[in-house]
Enzyme design. Structure first.
Site, PDB file in Angstrom:
ATOM      1  N   TRP A 106       0.841  -1.213   0.000  1.00  9.59           N
ATOM      2  CA  TRP A 106       0.000   0.000   0.000  1.00  9.59           C
ATOM      3  C   TRP A 106       0.864   1.246   0.000  1.00  9.59           C
ATOM      4  CZ3 TRP A 106      -4.138  -1.488  -1.966  1.00  9.59           C
ATOM      5  CH2 TRP A 106      -4.789  -2.658  -1.568  1.00  9.59           C
ATOM      6  N   ASP A 173      -1.865   7.026   6.064  1.00  7.62           N
ATOM      7  CA  ASP A 173      -2.876   6.054   5.661  1.00  7.62           C
ATOM      8  C   ASP A 173      -3.121   5.161   6.874  1.00  7.62           C
ATOM      9  OD1 ASP A 173      -4.337   3.916   4.717  1.00  7.62           O
ATOM     10  OD2 ASP A 173      -2.974   3.421   3.060  1.00  7.62           O
ATOM     11  N   LYS A 197     -12.044  -1.702   6.600  1.00  3.34           N
ATOM     12  CA  LYS A 197     -11.207  -2.533   7.451  1.00  3.34           C
ATOM     13  C   LYS A 197     -11.718  -2.494   8.890  1.00  3.34           C
ATOM     14  CE  LYS A 197      -8.382  -3.441   4.015  1.00  3.34           C
ATOM     15  NZ  LYS A 197      -7.580  -2.398   3.417  1.00  3.34           N
TER      16      LYS A 197
END
Ligand SMILES: *Cc1c(COP(=O)(O)O)cnc(C)c1O
Length: 360
Positions: A106, A173, A197
């Site tokens: 990511w 993030d 998530k």
């Protein structure tokens, strides 16, 4: 309406487990939203009932984190992945440089999008050991426009325990550890998190941004990618993802009721139970450096990889779902997000013990 009590233990990495009461309330609102006789997904987003949902969701984020004035909260679309582009569009000057720390897939994707818009400086990386640790002693050049980090690396199971010390603006993030513990949000210029998530269903991404950082790059920004436009329109510049925002709002109510301190206590308890078993059990070993282990995604491998299929069968028999490791890492990954009850972790630990007894 009665819900059948599900016996499946959901360790999915994302979309992940939500509180049962939230799933129940969400299903009721699909049938009848606020006693309107209409479904949540068939009313106008300009309706005062839905405007109330959007306002409450944004305010709950501010309350839970104790955000001072000067920060905006948005619920956007495009996933955390679109934030990889929106961040540099809004914060990276065309002639400026942004610093990135590469802690995995990511982080690297975020880096790649920024590179399309300007200079980037990767100031640290854990790539040499397939991202099984968090780089330490980070020194960030003062003059960069921002430093971007990924606080929890969902795929590898690593998590920052201390934020890097830097004088520049920090952008994070937090997709897979948002609201898993108390944080000082004022240490960050911008935080983003895909809801799916740890705080809602797929379809919306929460963004927290310090207002006075915006409008400084001189770039022309497409409207949908411009934080200022979304702020001016109260996160309703276009049709928002009403269902995803509603369910996130319900989850935020649940988070507020428990408080981040209690959520952290529960998360630490669950993680300790599982990591202790991984370290004790002769069949398994942890996949990451101990000091960087994530409280959210617990990764482990088998000492005899040829037994993976046999262990997977055990998991299936115990109604344990979602434990397969990410395809780039292999092994197993137990995602134990906020809504995961400790009872499910206990079931997993029992299965691991049982497997050792029969195969060890
Ligand atoms: C899942 C994930 C993403 C990607 O989220 P999308 O909403 O699918 O774009 C980004 N960052 C982290 C840390 C993630 O776990």
């Amino acid at each position: 309406m009665e819900m059948t009590k599900t016996k499946v233990h959901n360790f999915s990495a994302g979309p992940g487990i939500l509180p049962q009461e939230v799933v129940k309330q969400a299903s009721e609102a699909i049938l009848d939203f606020n006693n309107s006789g209409l479904s949540l997904i068939e009313v106008s987003h300009r309706d005062k009932d839905f405007m109330g949902v959007m306002d409450e969701a944004r305010n709950l984020v501010k309350e839970i984190l104790g955000l001072p004035d000067g920060y905006s909260v948005l619920f956007l679309q495009g996933g955390a992945s679109l934030q990889f582009s929106m961040v540099p569009f809004n914060l990276l000057r065309p002639e400026g440089t942004a610093a990135y720390i590469n802690t995995g897939v990511w982080a690297k994707k975020a880096q790649a999008e920024a590179k399309l818009l300007g200079n980037i400086n990767v100031i640290a990386s854990s790539e040499d050991k397939n991202h099984t640790y968090i780089p330490k002693n980070i020194v960030c050049p003062k003059e960069v426009d921002y430093l971007h980090i990924t606080t929890n690396n969902t795929i590898y199971g690593t998590q920052y325990k201390n934020m890097p010390n830097c004088e520049c603006m920090l952008v994070a993030d937090m997709s897979s550890d948002m609201f898993s513990k108390p944080i000082d949000a004022t240490k960050f210029g911008l935080i983003y998190a895909g809801a799916q998530k740890n705080m809602g269903p797929a379809g919306t991404t929460m963004v927290i941004v310090k207002n006075d950082l915006l409008g400084k790059t001189g770039r022309k920004i497409p409207s949908m990618l411009d934080y200022k436009i979304h702020i001016e329109n109260d996160s309703m510049f276009n049709t928002p993802p009403v269902f995803a925002v509603y369910v996130s709002m319900l989850t935020l109510r649940w988070i507020k009721k428990l408080g981040l301190k209690e959520i952290e206590r529960r998360n630490e308890e669950k993680a300790a139970l599982l990591y202790n078993e991984i370290d004790r059990n002769s069949m398994f070993k942890g996949a990451c450096e101990k000091e960087d282990r994530s409280l959210m995604n617990v990764t482990f491998v088998m000492n005899k990889p040829e037994l993976e299929d046999a262990f997977s069968k055990y998991l299936k028999q115990a109604n344990i779902s979602g434990l397969k490791g990410h395809r780039s890492v292999g092994g197993f990954r137990a995602s134990i997000y906020n809504a995961m009850p400790i009872e499910s972790v206990e079931v997993l630990v029992d299965v691991m013990r049982d497997f050792e007894k029969k195969n060890g």
